[in-house]
Design an enzyme around this catalytic site. Structure first.
Site: not given
Length: 262
Positions: A40, A42, A102, A210
């Site tokens: 993705s 994010s 992250k 996100s």
């Protein structure tokens, strides 16, 4: 008879070779490095859809989630080492069991808040300086065919999709880029979060795209992440492809091969 015995021995040797290879691969993946594809957007522009990296599993020690499907018979963490603020970390989602990636923003005991799209740590504003724009083509990305979100929306297929980019400097001096798509969303103005002992607070660099610790697990976020859910640190991109398939060599991003994750 001799030929049959030799054939049988040959098959047995092949089976043993395959078993040994699988065992070595499992041990390597469990103890040292785990492959990870970026699915993705994010973490743009630090990580792009189609980046392939190895996660350093030695960085923080080992927990049950160091093994595939969380099968390691470990309570807590073995050989634990504390992650550093600013690390890009792969961890197991506390609810749905998938692996997320992250940036580590809040350490145990920290207060974290976002006001007007700007991060505050322990009551102090984290500096952001303008760094131009992040530009990409508006088109399906990666095997899932996700289309990027654009600050200059609407954008037609093949058009230029842009996002404002800022360089954020965390306490201690580590810097990274963050992106802005929209203003005024929940993620831009949050309550004050106090990170509990033994937990961490994560955010994506693509701040408006996100689902991270700013969002509760009830709405798809990750909330505070317990230490035992950490899998490892992302240190370097090994390979990158912008296409829907690894075999579309014309979509390979050679400039991202062996690129350090900062």
């Amino acid at each position: 008879m001799a030929d049959k015995a030799q054939k049988k021995d040959g098959i047995w040797e092949t089976v043993k070779t395959v078993v040994y290879a699988v065992a070595i691969a499992v041990v390597f993946r469990t103890l040292f490095f785990q492959p990870f594809w970026i699915p993705s957007g994010s973490m743009k522009d630090t990580l792009l859809i189609g980046d392939f990296l190895f996660v350093n599993k030695m960085a923080y020690g080992y927990s049950r989630y160091s093994c595939p499907m969380g099968l390691c018979p470990i309570s807590g963490r073995l050989f634990a080492s504390e992650p550093e603020r600013g690390d890009v970390v792969v961890f197991r989602h506390p609810v749905n069991g998938s692996d997320f990636i992250k940036r580590l923003i809040g350490l145990p005991g920290d207060t974290v808040q976002v006001k007007g799209g700007v991060l505050y740590l322990n009551g102090e504003m984290v500096p952001q300086t303008p760094a131009g724009t992040f530009d990409e083509v508006y088109e399906p990305q990666g095997p899932m065919g996700h289309e990027p979100r654009c600050e200059n929306a609407p954008v037609g297929q093949g058009g230029l999709c842009t996002k404002s980019r800022y360089t954020e400097t965390l306490p201690g001096g580590r810097t990274h880029d963050v992106l802005n798509i929209t203003d005024g969303g929940f993620g831009d103005d949050t309550p004050v979060f106090t990170v509990p002992a033994g937990h961490y607070f994560f955010m994506g660099d693509n701040r408006d795209n996100s689902q991270d610790s700013r969002f509760s697990r009830a709405v798809g976020g990750v909330g505070f992440v317990p230490a035992e859910y950490l899998i490892g640190r992302a240190d370097r991109i090994m390979f990158s492809s912008a296409g829907r398939s690894l075999f579309y060599f014309w979509t390979w991003r050679a400039d991202r091969f062996f690129k350090a994750v900062e």
